[in-house]
Design a protein around this motif. Structure first.
Motif, PDB file in Angstrom:
ATOM      1  N   LYS A   4       0.853  -1.199   0.000  1.00 14.40           N
ATOM      2  CA  LYS A   4       0.000   0.000   0.000  1.00 14.40           C
ATOM      3  C   LYS A   4       0.884   1.242   0.000  1.00 14.40           C
ATOM      4  O   LYS A   4       1.461   1.608   1.025  1.00 14.40           O
ATOM      5  N   PHE A   5       1.006   1.877  -1.185  1.00 10.45           N
ATOM      6  CA  PHE A   5       1.802   3.104  -1.288  1.00 10.45           C
ATOM      7  C   PHE A   5       1.146   4.200  -0.462  1.00 10.45           C
ATOM      8  O   PHE A   5      -0.061   4.373  -0.526  1.00 10.45           O
ATOM      9  N   PRO A   6       1.852   4.964   0.342  1.00 11.64           N
ATOM     10  CA  PRO A   6       3.291   4.901   0.620  1.00 11.64           C
ATOM     11  C   PRO A   6       3.619   4.240   1.951  1.00 11.64           C
ATOM     12  O   PRO A   6       4.742   4.318   2.426  1.00 11.64           O
ATOM     13  N   ASP A   7       2.627   3.570   2.584  1.00 13.81           N
ATOM     14  CA  ASP A   7       2.771   3.137   3.975  1.00 13.81           C
ATOM     15  C   ASP A   7       3.333   1.748   4.207  1.00 13.81           C
ATOM     16  O   ASP A   7       3.860   1.463   5.278  1.00 13.81           O
ATOM     17  N   TYR A   8       3.198   0.858   3.242  1.00 18.75           N
ATOM     18  CA  TYR A   8       3.639  -0.524   3.454  1.00 18.75           C
ATOM     19  C   TYR A   8       4.162  -1.079   2.128  1.00 18.75           C
ATOM     20  O   TYR A   8       3.483  -0.988   1.106  1.00 18.75           O
ATOM     21  N   LEU A   9       5.351  -1.651   2.175  1.00 14.36           N
ATOM     22  CA  LEU A   9       5.980  -2.191   0.973  1.00 14.36           C
ATOM     23  C   LEU A   9       6.435  -3.618   1.240  1.00 14.36           C
ATOM     24  O   LEU A   9       7.164  -3.883   2.197  1.00 14.36           O
TER      25      LEU A   9
END
Length: 168
Positions: A77-82
């Motif tokens: 989930k951009f920008p919070d979780y990669l």
């Protein structure tokens, strides 16, 4: 259980991405792997056993024409979780750590091995992302490989980014 009557004599090459720890097994093999291993028209019978003994040896992976790639997992989930996985990794090296450069604090931040070959990080760095991977092999020991700017500022879940390098 040993079932030579169901398996091909010549063996098969299967890409293994993880070492399993459940049900007293070493590898968790996909249905496609069972089909490749089985003699013609015997895959269903072989799969019915669920857990089978497999003789294996490690060989160097080869992906002619491909660099190692970083695939952003679909649940990112951009920008919070990669979350990412390294694919088309040729050679005989294991990736034992992945880190991302935090420009604002001038330090490498470790990614967590989420499962199998998937690495993740909460609050990944902003901007183009520099990544480094720690490789390990019997012959060469440990070695950090830098992948500068490999992930763009606006990365997207499901996309694959070329590292322009190969570890072989």
């Amino acid at each position: 259980m040993h079932h030579p009557q169901l398996c091909k004599d010549e063996g098969v090459k299967i890409v293994v991405t993880d070492h399993g720890e459940g049900d007293h097994t070493d590898f968790i093999m996909s249905a496609r792997g069972f089909v490749k291993l089985a003699r013609p028209n015997m895959a269903r019978e072989l799969m019915a056993y669920g857990v089978i003994d497999v003789e294996y040896r490690r060989i160097s992976c080869q992906y002619p024409g491909y660099n190692m790639m970083l695939k952003i997992k679909e649940h990112s989930k951009f920008p919070d979780y990669l979350a990412l996985i390294l694919i088309y990794q040729a050679g005989n090296k294991d990736i034992t750590a992945v880190q991302m450069w935090q420009e604002e604090c001038k330090e490498w931040k470790a990614m967590r091995r989420a499962y199998g070959g998937v690495w993740d990080i909460v609050t990944p760095p902003r901007g183009p992302i520099n990544v480094r991977v720690l490789t390990e092999s019997e012959n060469e020991g440990q070695n950090w490989v830098r992948l500068d700017g490999v992930i763009p500022y606006y990365w997207e879940a499901g996309l694959i980014y070329d590292t322009t390098v190969q570890l072989a």
